[in-house]
Design a protein around this motif. Structure first.
Motif, PDB file in Angstrom:
ATOM      1  N   GLU A  91      13.638   6.027 -14.180  1.00 58.68           N
ATOM      2  CA  GLU A  91      13.374   7.424 -14.487  1.00 58.68           C
ATOM      3  C   GLU A  91      12.937   7.500 -15.953  1.00 58.68           C
ATOM      4  O   GLU A  91      13.587   6.926 -16.826  1.00 58.68           O
ATOM      5  CB  GLU A  91      14.661   8.216 -14.267  1.00 58.68           C
ATOM      6  CG  GLU A  91      14.540   9.685 -14.409  1.00 58.68           C
ATOM      7  CD  GLU A  91      15.835  10.365 -14.030  1.00 58.68           C
ATOM      8  OE1 GLU A  91      15.960  10.771 -12.869  1.00 58.68           O
ATOM      9  OE2 GLU A  91      16.717  10.473 -14.894  1.00 58.68           O
TER      10      GLU A  91
ATOM     11  N   LEU B  24      11.921  10.177 -18.986  1.00 57.04           N
ATOM     12  CA  LEU B  24      11.896  11.552 -19.470  1.00 57.04           C
ATOM     13  C   LEU B  24      11.264  11.527 -20.853  1.00 57.04           C
ATOM     14  O   LEU B  24      11.682  10.760 -21.716  1.00 57.04           O
ATOM     15  CB  LEU B  24      13.311  12.136 -19.552  1.00 57.04           C
ATOM     16  CG  LEU B  24      13.422  13.571 -20.036  1.00 57.04           C
ATOM     17  CD1 LEU B  24      12.761  14.527 -19.043  1.00 57.04           C
ATOM     18  CD2 LEU B  24      14.862  13.961 -20.254  1.00 57.04           C
TER      19      LEU B  24
ATOM     20  N   PHE C   7       8.977  14.131 -23.927  1.00 56.33           N
ATOM     21  CA  PHE C   7       8.470  15.447 -24.264  1.00 56.33           C
ATOM     22  C   PHE C   7       7.361  15.341 -25.284  1.00 56.33           C
ATOM     23  O   PHE C   7       7.288  14.397 -26.064  1.00 56.33           O
ATOM     24  CB  PHE C   7       9.579  16.410 -24.710  1.00 56.33           C
ATOM     25  CG  PHE C   7      10.073  16.228 -26.117  1.00 56.33           C
ATOM     26  CD1 PHE C   7       9.462  16.880 -27.169  1.00 56.33           C
ATOM     27  CD2 PHE C   7      11.170  15.438 -26.374  1.00 56.33           C
ATOM     28  CE1 PHE C   7       9.928  16.736 -28.460  1.00 56.33           C
ATOM     29  CE2 PHE C   7      11.648  15.285 -27.663  1.00 56.33           C
ATOM     30  CZ  PHE C   7      11.019  15.936 -28.715  1.00 56.33           C
TER      31      PHE C   7
ATOM     32  N   GLU D 104       7.697  15.499 -12.328  1.00 61.21           N
ATOM     33  CA  GLU D 104       8.189  16.876 -12.413  1.00 61.21           C
ATOM     34  C   GLU D 104       7.893  17.432 -13.797  1.00 61.21           C
ATOM     35  O   GLU D 104       8.316  16.862 -14.796  1.00 61.21           O
ATOM     36  CB  GLU D 104       9.700  16.937 -12.203  1.00 61.21           C
ATOM     37  CG  GLU D 104      10.163  16.718 -10.804  1.00 61.21           C
ATOM     38  CD  GLU D 104      11.675  16.853 -10.705  1.00 61.21           C
ATOM     39  OE1 GLU D 104      12.250  17.765 -11.347  1.00 61.21           O
ATOM     40  OE2 GLU D 104      12.274  16.025 -10.013  1.00 61.21           O
ATOM     41  N   GLU D 105       7.187  18.538 -13.852  1.00 59.02           N
ATOM     42  CA  GLU D 105       6.939  19.240 -15.111  1.00 59.02           C
ATOM     43  C   GLU D 105       8.095  20.204 -15.338  1.00 59.02           C
ATOM     44  O   GLU D 105       8.252  21.167 -14.591  1.00 59.02           O
ATOM     45  CB  GLU D 105       5.615  20.007 -15.045  1.00 59.02           C
ATOM     46  CG  GLU D 105       4.396  19.134 -14.829  1.00 59.02           C
ATOM     47  CD  GLU D 105       3.992  18.369 -16.070  1.00 59.02           C
ATOM     48  OE1 GLU D 105       4.323  18.813 -17.180  1.00 59.02           O
ATOM     49  OE2 GLU D 105       3.340  17.321 -15.913  1.00 59.02           O
ATOM     50  N   TRP D 106       8.908  19.963 -16.353  1.00 61.75           N
ATOM     51  CA  TRP D 106      10.049  20.831 -16.635  1.00 61.75           C
ATOM     52  C   TRP D 106       9.663  22.022 -17.507  1.00 61.75           C
ATOM     53  O   TRP D 106      10.396  22.991 -17.572  1.00 61.75           O
ATOM     54  CB  TRP D 106      11.149  20.049 -17.320  1.00 61.75           C
ATOM     55  CG  TRP D 106      11.934  19.178 -16.395  1.00 61.75           C
ATOM     56  CD1 TRP D 106      11.683  18.907 -15.088  1.00 61.75           C
ATOM     57  CD2 TRP D 106      13.104  18.446 -16.728  1.00 61.75           C
ATOM     58  NE1 TRP D 106      12.626  18.051 -14.586  1.00 61.75           N
ATOM     59  CE2 TRP D 106      13.511  17.758 -15.575  1.00 61.75           C
ATOM     60  CE3 TRP D 106      13.844  18.301 -17.884  1.00 61.75           C
ATOM     61  CZ2 TRP D 106      14.631  16.947 -15.554  1.00 61.75           C
ATOM     62  CZ3 TRP D 106      14.952  17.494 -17.862  1.00 61.75           C
ATOM     63  CH2 TRP D 106      15.347  16.819 -16.701  1.00 61.75           C
ATOM     64  N   GLY D 107       8.564  21.911 -18.216  1.00 63.72           N
ATOM     65  CA  GLY D 107       8.123  23.003 -19.071  1.00 63.72           C
ATOM     66  C   GLY D 107       8.803  22.984 -20.436  1.00 63.72           C
ATOM     67  O   GLY D 107       9.427  22.005 -20.831  1.00 63.72           O
TER      68      GLY D 107
ATOM     69  N   ARG E  49      11.395  23.558 -23.334  1.00 63.51           N
ATOM     70  CA  ARG E  49      12.847  23.633 -23.500  1.00 63.51           C
ATOM     71  C   ARG E  49      13.158  23.609 -24.998  1.00 63.51           C
ATOM     72  O   ARG E  49      12.465  22.975 -25.781  1.00 63.51           O
ATOM     73  CB  ARG E  49      13.544  22.431 -22.853  1.00 63.51           C
ATOM     74  CG  ARG E  49      13.273  22.226 -21.389  1.00 63.51           C
ATOM     75  CD  ARG E  49      14.117  23.175 -20.567  1.00 63.51           C
ATOM     76  NE  ARG E  49      13.752  23.104 -19.165  1.00 63.51           N
ATOM     77  CZ  ARG E  49      14.543  22.662 -18.213  1.00 63.51           C
ATOM     78  NH1 ARG E  49      15.730  22.220 -18.498  1.00 63.51           N
ATOM     79  NH2 ARG E  49      14.136  22.662 -16.966  1.00 63.51           N
TER      80      ARG E  49
ATOM     81  N   ASP F  95       7.889  20.209 -24.602  1.00 64.53           N
ATOM     82  CA  ASP F  95       7.407  20.378 -23.232  1.00 64.53           C
ATOM     83  C   ASP F  95       7.765  19.103 -22.468  1.00 64.53           C
ATOM     84  O   ASP F  95       7.143  18.060 -22.652  1.00 64.53           O
ATOM     85  CB  ASP F  95       5.901  20.627 -23.233  1.00 64.53           C
ATOM     86  CG  ASP F  95       5.403  21.153 -21.917  1.00 64.53           C
ATOM     87  OD1 ASP F  95       6.190  21.179 -20.952  1.00 64.53           O
ATOM     88  OD2 ASP F  95       4.227  21.545 -21.847  1.00 64.53           O
ATOM     89  N   TYR F  96       8.771  19.187 -21.601  1.00 63.07           N
ATOM     90  CA  TYR F  96       9.359  18.020 -20.952  1.00 63.07           C
ATOM     91  C   TYR F  96       8.674  17.662 -19.639  1.00 63.07           C
ATOM     92  O   TYR F  96       8.244  18.540 -18.896  1.00 63.07           O
ATOM     93  CB  TYR F  96      10.841  18.272 -20.655  1.00 63.07           C
ATOM     94  CG  TYR F  96      11.728  18.160 -21.855  1.00 63.07           C
ATOM     95  CD1 TYR F  96      12.408  16.985 -22.127  1.00 63.07           C
ATOM     96  CD2 TYR F  96      11.895  19.223 -22.724  1.00 63.07           C
ATOM     97  CE1 TYR F  96      13.240  16.876 -23.227  1.00 63.07           C
ATOM     98  CE2 TYR F  96      12.723  19.127 -23.826  1.00 63.07           C
ATOM     99  CZ  TYR F  96      13.390  17.954 -24.066  1.00 63.07           C
ATOM    100  OH  TYR F  96      14.204  17.849 -25.153  1.00 63.07           O
ATOM    101  N   THR F  97       8.649  16.359 -19.353  1.00 63.27           N
ATOM    102  CA  THR F  97       8.151  15.836 -18.082  1.00 63.27           C
ATOM    103  C   THR F  97       9.081  14.718 -17.632  1.00 63.27           C
ATOM    104  O   THR F  97       9.465  13.855 -18.419  1.00 63.27           O
ATOM    105  CB  THR F  97       6.719  15.290 -18.228  1.00 63.27           C
ATOM    106  OG1 THR F  97       5.883  16.316 -18.741  1.00 63.27           O
ATOM    107  CG2 THR F  97       6.177  14.821 -16.896  1.00 63.27           C
ATOM    108  N   LEU F  98       9.437  14.732 -16.347  1.00 64.02           N
ATOM    109  CA  LEU F  98      10.285  13.703 -15.744  1.00 64.02           C
ATOM    110  C   LEU F  98       9.443  12.909 -14.760  1.00 64.02           C
ATOM    111  O   LEU F  98       8.777  13.492 -13.900  1.00 64.02           O
ATOM    112  CB  LEU F  98      11.467  14.346 -15.019  1.00 64.02           C
ATOM    113  CG  LEU F  98      12.411  13.400 -14.293  1.00 64.02           C
ATOM    114  CD1 LEU F  98      13.218  12.595 -15.296  1.00 64.02           C
ATOM    115  CD2 LEU F  98      13.325  14.181 -13.375  1.00 64.02           C
TER     116      LEU F  98
END
Length: 97
Positions: free
Chosen positions: A5, A7, A9, A41-44, A46, A59-62
Motif C-alpha cells: 500500500e 500513500l 500527497f 483511491e483519490e482521498w482529496g 486533507r 492532496d492524498y492518494t492511496l
C-alpha cells in the motif's frame, strides 16, 4: 509477489495534469518490473497535522498494488525524486497476499 500500500500527497495547488503524471509514473515503474496496480483511491485534500514545506494541506492518494520486494527500493527512489510528491509511505500488507 507481495501486496503493498502506497500513500502519498502532493501540494493542493498542483494542477490535475501533474497529479495524473505522478500516477502514470508510479504505474510505469511497477509495470516495468512486472508489478500490478490493484486500486487507486483519490482521498482529496486533507489538513496536515503540522506544516510540511510551507504546506498546511495535502492532496492524498492511496495506491494498492502487488510487486516483488526487491522492486520497492526502486519505487521509493522514484518517489523521492518526483517533484510533485511531498511525502510518501510504502507499507507491506500481509492481510492481502
Amino acid at each position: 509477489m507481495k501486496a503493498y500500500e502506497l500513500l502519498y500527497f502532493v501540494a493542493p495547488t498542483i494542477d490535475e495534469e501533474s497529479r495524473s503524471q505522478v500516477n502514470e509514473r508510479i504505474q510505469s515503474v511497477l509495470a516495468d518490473r512486472a508489478g500490478k496496480v490493484d486500486e487507486i483511491e483519490e482521498w482529496g485534500k486533507r489538513k496536515l497535522a503540522y506544516e510540511i514545506n510551507g504546506l498546511n494541506e495535502g492532496d492524498y492518494t492511496l495506491v494498492n498494488f502487488h510487486a516483488d520486494p526487491a522492486d520497492i527500493a526502486e519505487l521509493d527512489r522514484v518517489l523521492r525524486i518526483t517533484d510533485g510528491v511531498e511525502r510518501h509511505l510504502i507499507v507491506c500488507r500481509t492481510d492481502r497476499d
